[in-house]
Write a protein that holds these residues in place. Sequence first.
Motif, PDB file in Angstrom:
ATOM      1  N   SER A 153       3.912  -1.189   8.892  1.00 47.30           N
ATOM      2  CA  SER A 153       2.755  -2.083   8.771  1.00 47.30           C
ATOM      3  C   SER A 153       2.200  -2.458  10.135  1.00 47.30           C
ATOM      4  CB  SER A 153       3.150  -3.354   8.017  1.00 47.30           C
ATOM      5  OG  SER A 153       3.582  -3.059   6.711  1.00 47.30           O
ATOM      6  N   GLU A 212      -1.925   4.702   3.543  1.00 47.39           N
ATOM      7  CA  GLU A 212      -1.472   3.316   3.475  1.00 47.39           C
ATOM      8  C   GLU A 212      -1.751   2.581   4.781  1.00 47.39           C
ATOM      9  OE1 GLU A 212       0.376   5.930   4.166  1.00 47.39           O
ATOM     10  OE2 GLU A 212       2.514   5.506   3.981  1.00 47.39           O
ATOM     11  N   GLU A 255       4.146  -1.820   2.784  1.00 51.42           N
ATOM     12  CA  GLU A 255       3.808  -0.429   2.473  1.00 51.42           C
ATOM     13  C   GLU A 255       4.999   0.284   1.838  1.00 51.42           C
ATOM     14  OE1 GLU A 255       5.958   1.567   4.284  1.00 51.42           O
ATOM     15  OE2 GLU A 255       6.582  -0.280   5.283  1.00 51.42           O
ATOM     16  N   GLY A 280       6.033   4.640   1.386  1.00 49.75           N
ATOM     17  CA  GLY A 280       5.617   6.039   1.464  1.00 49.75           C
ATOM     18  C   GLY A 280       6.657   6.860   2.184  1.00 49.75           C
ATOM     19  N   PHE A 334       0.852  -1.182   0.000  1.00 47.06           N
ATOM     20  CA  PHE A 334       0.000   0.000   0.000  1.00 47.06           C
ATOM     21  C   PHE A 334       0.893   1.238   0.000  1.00 47.06           C
ATOM     22  CE2 PHE A 334      -2.348  -3.480   1.786  1.00 47.06           C
ATOM     23  CZ  PHE A 334      -3.598  -3.354   1.206  1.00 47.06           C
ATOM     24  N   ALA A 335       0.684   2.118  -0.956  1.00 52.62           N
ATOM     25  CA  ALA A 335       1.555   3.278  -1.136  1.00 52.62           C
ATOM     26  C   ALA A 335       0.797   4.564  -0.873  1.00 52.62           C
ATOM     27  CB  ALA A 335       2.125   3.291  -2.556  1.00 52.62           C
ATOM     28  N   GLY A 336       1.356   5.414  -0.013  1.00 49.35           N
ATOM     29  CA  GLY A 336       0.735   6.694   0.301  1.00 49.35           C
ATOM     30  C   GLY A 336       1.776   7.788   0.438  1.00 49.35           C
ATOM     31  N   ASN A 361       6.700   7.841   6.137  1.00 50.47           N
ATOM     32  CA  ASN A 361       5.731   7.101   6.938  1.00 50.47           C
ATOM     33  C   ASN A 361       6.295   6.479   8.212  1.00 50.47           C
ATOM     34  OD1 ASN A 361       6.951   4.796   5.869  1.00 50.47           O
ATOM     35  ND2 ASN A 361       5.174   4.201   4.634  1.00 50.47           N
ATOM     36  N   GLY A 396      -8.741  -0.619   1.204  1.00 52.10           N
ATOM     37  CA  GLY A 396      -7.808  -1.653   1.627  1.00 52.10           C
ATOM     38  C   GLY A 396      -8.456  -3.019   1.758  1.00 52.10           C
TER      39      GLY A 396
END
Length: 338
Positions: free
Chosen positions: A253, A228, A160, A162, A69-71, A165, A145
């Motif tokens: 995570s 994410e 993840e 980002g 998950f990329a943010g 983060n 998600g």
Amino acid sequence: MSGPFDDIRNLIRSMPEADAEAAAAVAERDATLTKPAGSLGRLEDLAAWCAAWQGKAPPSFDRPLVCVFAGSHGVTKKGVSAFPDAVNRQMLDNFAAGGAAINQLCSAYGLGFKVFDLALDMPTADITEGPALDERACVATMAFGMEAVAAGTDCLGLGEMGIGNTTIAAALYAALFGGDPAHWVGRGTGVDGEGLSRKVAAVEAALACHAGHLSDPLEVLRSLGGREIAAMVGAILAARLQRVPVVIDGYVSTAAAAILHALDPSALDHCVAGHLSAEGAHAEVLERLGLKPLVSLGLRLGEGSGAALAMSLIKGAVACHSGMATFAQAGVSVRSGA
């Protein structure tokens, strides 16, 4: 009047329990396999864990999937990362081209791989100045998600990507667990001493900014989290509802797991920690969550790398349990009496 967060709380209240009969069936078969009792150590526990959460014995490992998950994060303008925000999009391109470490690990171990782009070109708000997300956007991201298990999988690994983060994760841990904010802040992708000081200052400022909204874990997520992390909260919850075992990656995570644990300590019963991150406070976080990492290799990459490595062990555990001959099948003498 109910709000979006109430829908999440209702889902948590409806979480299924482990299938005790499936776990017992695994234990019964394990006792007949051509090995001394307990000789495969934690691999035996992993086979039983998979069966209990898949609700079947023997368990399967036919459609494993790693989701990254990329943010992006507004707090990066405070100089909290060693890399610029442009790396976010560049790394997504690298994932697509098959050039990242996680691509190699998934290929090596026969794992599916999927990337979720969470509005990467629209950073969340700077958490030192205001909430990262509003309640509706936070829940919508969690719902996105949840799509991680929509296509069907029998083991889900979460990772993840980002820039910034690890600062977000540190703020979440500080809000959930308390103590000196600096305790939760590490060097992430490798910031120098000044960068580390800026990270600590950003976490302290964020906690001060949201001091009146940190008693509810979902408000902590909305105020301090990234997309994410919200999406991973949704993925973990959806996996539980669909009876899919989950392997959590590293420091960032695990922050998603910590949110769910704060809402209900049993919410992580279907999860294992893939690895122990080199990020300093990760060991304490895992202990607080009751998660014992499968490997400890000094990793601090993210992108699901530790989860993928751990999934190779789960793959081996399931293969041993399902494929080994019994003493009777192999014509091997059983252990004599004491």
